[in-house]
Design a protein around this motif. Structure first.
Motif, PDB file in Angstrom:
ATOM      1  N   ALA A  47       0.825  -1.204   0.000  1.00 41.20           N
ATOM      2  CA  ALA A  47       0.000   0.000   0.000  1.00 41.20           C
ATOM      3  C   ALA A  47       0.864   1.260   0.000  1.00 41.20           C
ATOM      4  O   ALA A  47       0.597   2.216  -0.743  1.00 41.20           O
ATOM      5  CB  ALA A  47      -0.931  -0.003   1.208  1.00 41.20           C
ATOM      6  N   HIS A  48       1.904   1.270   0.816  1.00 43.79           N
ATOM      7  CA  HIS A  48       2.802   2.420   0.840  1.00 43.79           C
ATOM      8  C   HIS A  48       3.511   2.609  -0.495  1.00 43.79           C
ATOM      9  O   HIS A  48       3.774   3.749  -0.919  1.00 43.79           O
ATOM     10  CB  HIS A  48       3.828   2.264   1.963  1.00 43.79           C
ATOM     11  CG  HIS A  48       3.275   2.583   3.321  1.00 43.79           C
ATOM     12  ND1 HIS A  48       3.956   2.318   4.502  1.00 43.79           N
ATOM     13  CD2 HIS A  48       2.096   3.138   3.715  1.00 43.79           C
ATOM     14  CE1 HIS A  48       3.233   2.715   5.522  1.00 43.79           C
ATOM     15  NE2 HIS A  48       2.101   3.203   5.082  1.00 43.79           N
ATOM     16  N   ALA A  49       3.801   1.509  -1.182  1.00 43.60           N
ATOM     17  CA  ALA A  49       4.480   1.597  -2.474  1.00 43.60           C
ATOM     18  C   ALA A  49       3.619   2.297  -3.523  1.00 43.60           C
ATOM     19  O   ALA A  49       4.140   2.902  -4.465  1.00 43.60           O
ATOM     20  CB  ALA A  49       4.868   0.205  -2.968  1.00 43.60           C
ATOM     21  N   THR A  50       2.290   2.248  -3.367  1.00 42.19           N
ATOM     22  CA  THR A  50       1.402   2.927  -4.312  1.00 42.19           C
ATOM     23  C   THR A  50       1.335   4.426  -4.042  1.00 42.19           C
ATOM     24  O   THR A  50       0.849   5.184  -4.887  1.00 42.19           O
ATOM     25  CB  THR A  50      -0.030   2.372  -4.226  1.00 42.19           C
ATOM     26  OG1 THR A  50      -0.628   2.757  -2.968  1.00 42.19           O
ATOM     27  CG2 THR A  50      -0.044   0.858  -4.360  1.00 42.19           C
ATOM     28  N   GLN A  51       1.767   4.833  -2.855  1.00 44.59           N
ATOM     29  CA  GLN A  51       1.690   6.229  -2.391  1.00 44.59           C
ATOM     30  C   GLN A  51       0.247   6.718  -2.248  1.00 44.59           C
ATOM     31  O   GLN A  51       0.003   7.918  -2.130  1.00 44.59           O
ATOM     32  CB  GLN A  51       2.486   7.162  -3.310  1.00 44.59           C
ATOM     33  CG  GLN A  51       3.963   6.823  -3.373  1.00 44.59           C
ATOM     34  CD  GLN A  51       4.774   7.811  -4.180  1.00 44.59           C
ATOM     35  OE1 GLN A  51       4.283   8.417  -5.131  1.00 44.59           O
ATOM     36  NE2 GLN A  51       6.033   7.980  -3.804  1.00 44.59           N
TER      37      GLN A  51
END
Length: 330
Positions: free
Chosen positions: A21-25
């Motif tokens: 999820a964090h990788a999608t920003q």
């Protein structure tokens, strides 16, 4: 602005979801719930979250949380999601959504009443190469059948053999191979072909009374889908869809790296797959964020109906084989 998300459950799948999820920003972890304060604090520190909770009531009323990802043991999903939805938070609910159809319908009705989204985390159908498989069905002409396989020996079965009853093999906690791992190929079949006319299951019942795995058949009007799903043995077989003009061959039903079309006449293979995401929950995290941010009720409704069909199938398959969850005894 990133969706402020809290998590319920601090296992490996939650780690994977937050990293993806964090990788999608598009997401930002802001809060962690656990019954144990030290567990919540440890997970929060690992992912730079600012708040922890040991009270679901407090989490449901938190003003710094827009959505909650729920990845607790299956039997806890209903009560936990119900509290969070009552607080007008979106919910991403790990598979299986709930233990029973009645719980499922109540939660989705509550989500609509509260004006928020409830989405089951069927991450594999969001993968780019699963969508390649979907789009490529037209290459086959009339479809004659399919074989979808997901059988992978679980280290937790070692605990069963040692006399223990881990959560995933515990009917008291709504466990078993069918609802833990079998839902992957079943959901894949529903996403590819729709609702079957009927279904059957021939499970291996293990010492705990739960199903360890087995063979599932989904019957459609003109063909059938066979599914080999298990957590007590491993299959190396690919998944295939058979048609008049050829065969589509995927290396798996999830984390798909290869989708080949085998031409029935020329016997030549064509690789159709693209490069899969580096993080295996990233594509679902991106799509769920899009649905929430764009208020895409049509997309959410489509996912809801697929989940409704899947829980209907698994409920029937359990009933056929006397696999009764404790919540169904009350």
């Amino acid at each position: 602005m990133a969706i402020r998300v809290a998590v319920i459950g601090t296992g490996w799948i939650t780690d994977s979801f937050i990293e993806s999820a964090h990788a999608t920003q598009a997401w930002k972890l802001t809060a962690v719930y656990s019954r144990k304060a030290e567990t919540a604090q440890s997970f929060a520190a690992k992912h730079n979250a600012t708040q922890t909770y040991t009270s679901l009531d407090e989490l449901s009323q938190a003003t710094d949380v827009d959505a909650v990802y729920v990845a607790s043991p299956n039997s806890f999903h209903y009560e936990q999601a119900k509290k969070v939805l009552a607080g007008k938070k979106h919910v991403i609910l790990e598979k299986p959504t709930t233990s029973t159809v009645a719980e499922f319908e109540e939660l989705f009705a509550l989500a609509k009443q509260q004006g928020v989204f409830l989405i089951e985390a069927n991450r594999h159908i969001q993968e780019c190469n699963f969508k390649v498989l979907q789009r490529s069905l037209d290459k086959l002409g009339p479809i004659y059948g399919a074989s979808l396989n997901y059988a992978s020996y679980s280290s937790r079965y070692n605990n069963v053999l040692a006399g223990e009853t881990p959560n995933i093999f515990n009917l008291a906690l709504s466990g078993g191979s069918l609802v833990d791992l079998g839902v992957y190929p079943i959901a894949a079949a529903v996403a590819l072909f729709g609702k079957p006319k009927s279904q059957s299951y021939h499970p291996v019942i293990i010492r705990t009374g739960a199903d360890g795995g087995g063979l599932i058949t989904l019957a459609y009007d003109q063909f059938a889908v066979s599914i080999n799903a298990s957590k007590i043995y491993t299959s190396a077989a690919p998944s295939e869809v058979y048609g008049e003009k050829g065969t589509l061959i995927a290396n798996a039903v999830t984390d798909i790296a290869s989708v080949e079309f085998l031409d029935a006449k020329t016997k030549k293979k064509e690789q159709l797959a693209g490069e899969k995401a580096k993080l295996n929950l990233q594509e679902e995290a991106a799509e769920f964020a899009r649905i929430i941010n764009e208020r895409d009720a049509a997309a959410a409704s489509k996912l809801e109906e697929m989940s409704r069909i899947v829980i209907g199938i698994t409920t029937d398959l359990r009933a056929q084989n006397g696999l009764v969850f404790d919540v169904e005894k009350n």
